[in-house]
Design a protein around this motif. Structure first.
Motif, PDB file in Angstrom:
ATOM      1  N   UNK A 263      -1.338   2.715  10.427  1.00 57.15           N
ATOM      2  CA  UNK A 263      -1.547   2.844   8.983  1.00 57.15           C
ATOM      3  C   UNK A 263      -2.245   3.812   8.599  1.00 57.15           C
ATOM      4  N   UNK A 264      -3.456   4.145   9.522  1.00 60.14           N
ATOM      5  CA  UNK A 264      -4.580   5.242   9.319  1.00 60.14           C
ATOM      6  C   UNK A 264      -3.723   6.611   9.930  1.00 60.14           C
ATOM      7  N   UNK A 265      -3.101   6.300  11.004  1.00 58.63           N
ATOM      8  CA  UNK A 265      -2.487   7.515  11.583  1.00 58.63           C
ATOM      9  C   UNK A 265      -1.149   8.174  11.025  1.00 58.63           C
TER      10      UNK A 265
ATOM     11  N   UNK B  79      -7.384   6.155   2.353  1.00 60.98           N
ATOM     12  CA  UNK B  79      -6.749   4.980   3.271  1.00 60.98           C
ATOM     13  C   UNK B  79      -7.429   5.583   4.394  1.00 60.98           C
ATOM     14  N   UNK B  80      -7.714   6.514   4.683  1.00 63.27           N
ATOM     15  CA  UNK B  80      -8.353   7.145   6.182  1.00 63.27           C
ATOM     16  C   UNK B  80      -9.717   6.564   6.257  1.00 63.27           C
TER      17      UNK B  80
ATOM     18  N   UNK C 183       0.691  -1.057   0.074  1.00 59.94           N
ATOM     19  CA  UNK C 183       0.100  -0.001  -0.109  1.00 59.94           C
ATOM     20  C   UNK C 183       0.826   1.261   0.009  1.00 59.94           C
ATOM     21  N   UNK C 184       0.385   2.133  -0.945  1.00 61.53           N
ATOM     22  CA  UNK C 184       1.358   3.258  -1.074  1.00 61.53           C
ATOM     23  C   UNK C 184       0.623   4.666  -1.516  1.00 61.53           C
TER      24      UNK C 184
ATOM     25  N   UNK D  45      -5.276  -5.394  14.399  1.00 59.40           N
ATOM     26  CA  UNK D  45      -5.614  -4.178  14.479  1.00 59.40           C
ATOM     27  C   UNK D  45      -4.678  -3.100  14.858  1.00 59.40           C
ATOM     28  N   UNK D  46      -3.684  -3.344  15.717  1.00 62.35           N
ATOM     29  CA  UNK D  46      -2.766  -2.042  15.832  1.00 62.35           C
ATOM     30  C   UNK D  46      -1.957  -1.757  14.396  1.00 62.35           C
ATOM     31  N   UNK D  47      -1.844  -2.656  13.681  1.00 66.14           N
ATOM     32  CA  UNK D  47      -1.239  -2.356  12.378  1.00 66.14           C
ATOM     33  C   UNK D  47      -2.088  -1.327  11.697  1.00 66.14           C
ATOM     34  N   UNK D  48      -3.432  -1.598  11.663  1.00 62.43           N
ATOM     35  CA  UNK D  48      -4.301  -0.829  10.668  1.00 62.43           C
ATOM     36  C   UNK D  48      -4.510   0.581  11.528  1.00 62.43           C
TER      37      UNK D  48
END
Length: 297
Positions: free
Chosen positions: A105-107, A114-115, A70-71, A99-102
């Motif tokens: 990634x959002x932050x 993506x958000x 994802x980029x 869950x922490x990875x997502x």
């Protein structure tokens, strides 16, 4: 021979691998509807297929590969396909694997698509206590999405923040999060109704959190530019914004604005009552306290 007598574990696993768990689930349900009364729990077969595909995803590292690919510079079609794949994988896996990875990634990646996709995914998963430290760390990023994102992102992050606001352990961190000076511009009547509604629900939940005895029992110290000071501080102009929303053309916005106004009034009365009881109890046994009470202070 009945249909289900032909369905073996090996056949189910092959079908799940080849066609996917969703297709098999549909076939299983249809077979259950059309077959004779004999019915050895067809949903168990679908569950077995989903569990097998989940394990296949975990073993293959498919989700990790999608996340690494994802980029923000990808074209819209490629990005949407990757986000769809990530969503599918996370739902198939134990939701505490990634869950922490997502969240991170959002932050960490500033991209509206993506958000929106990531927050929609987070809103569909349960929030576990062990993620609270990470959520606290990333709170400024979520608040920035609320203030600078597009409408779709703002609606999704408000739903997420509304869920966080119901967690006592996170309430102060939300309240003390720094916001822009023009934060109250989000309450403009010209903004989309769905955004205003979610914004008002979020504020109502903050008000409810402030009303709890546990929260009121602590003398919290907030930053000058915190969300708390903008919404509930002595110089807040929130009341003026709410009054302008009472005449909003969408009824659900009107109703929600009235609910927030009521909760604000309850907050004010609750704080005054708590302070009065606290002062009376604390000072009643001291000469200084007695003098202050008698003087009306």
């Amino acid at each position: 021979m009945k249909y289900f007598e032909l369905v073996t574990t090996k056949n189910v696993v092959s079908a799940a691998t080849g066609a996917g768990a969703i297709f098999l689930l549909g076939k299983t349900i249809m077979a259950g509807i059309k077959s004779p009364p004999y019915n050895p729990e067809p949903l168990t077969l679908a569950k077995l297929a989903i569990e097998h595909q989940s394990q296949t995803v975990l073993d293959s590292g498919e989700l990790r590969g999608l996340l690494n690919t994802l980029n923000p510079k990808l074209d819209d079609y490629s990005k949407n396909m990757l986000l769809h794949g990530i969503t599918r994988c996370v739902y198939l896996l134990d939701n505490e694997e990634f869950f922490p990875k997502v969240l991170e990634m959002v932050a960490s990646i500033w991209d509206h698509d993506l958000h929106a996709a990531g927050l929609r995914l987070l809103n569909g998963l349960p929030l576990s206590d062990h993620t609270f430290p990470l959520v606290k760390k990333l709170m400024p990023a979520f608040m920035e999405i609320l203030q600078m994102g597009n409408t779709m992102c703002q609606v999704q992050v408000l739903k997420f923040l509304g869920t966080l606001a119901q967690k006592e352990a996170l309430l102060f961190d939300i309240m003390n999060c720094q916001v822009h000076p023009d934060f109250l511009h989000l309450f403009q009547p010209s903004r989309p109704g769905n955004l205003l509604f979610e914004l008002l629900v979020f504020v109502e939940r903050l008000c409810e959190g402030r009303l709890t005895p546990q929260y009121q029992s602590v003398s919290w110290q907030y930053n000058e530019s915190s969300l708390h000071e903008v919404l509930f501080g002595d110089d807040s102009r929130l009341a003026d914004r709410l009054l302008s929303l009472i005449i909003h053309p969408e009824e659900e916005v009107q109703i929600q604005a009235c609910r927030v106004i009521l909760k604000l009034q309850l907050n004010e009365e609750g704080e005054m009552a708590f302070l009065h009881n606290y002062d009376s109890t604390f000072f009643s046994d001291s000469k200084i306290g007695s003098s202050l009470i008698k003087s009306g202070c």
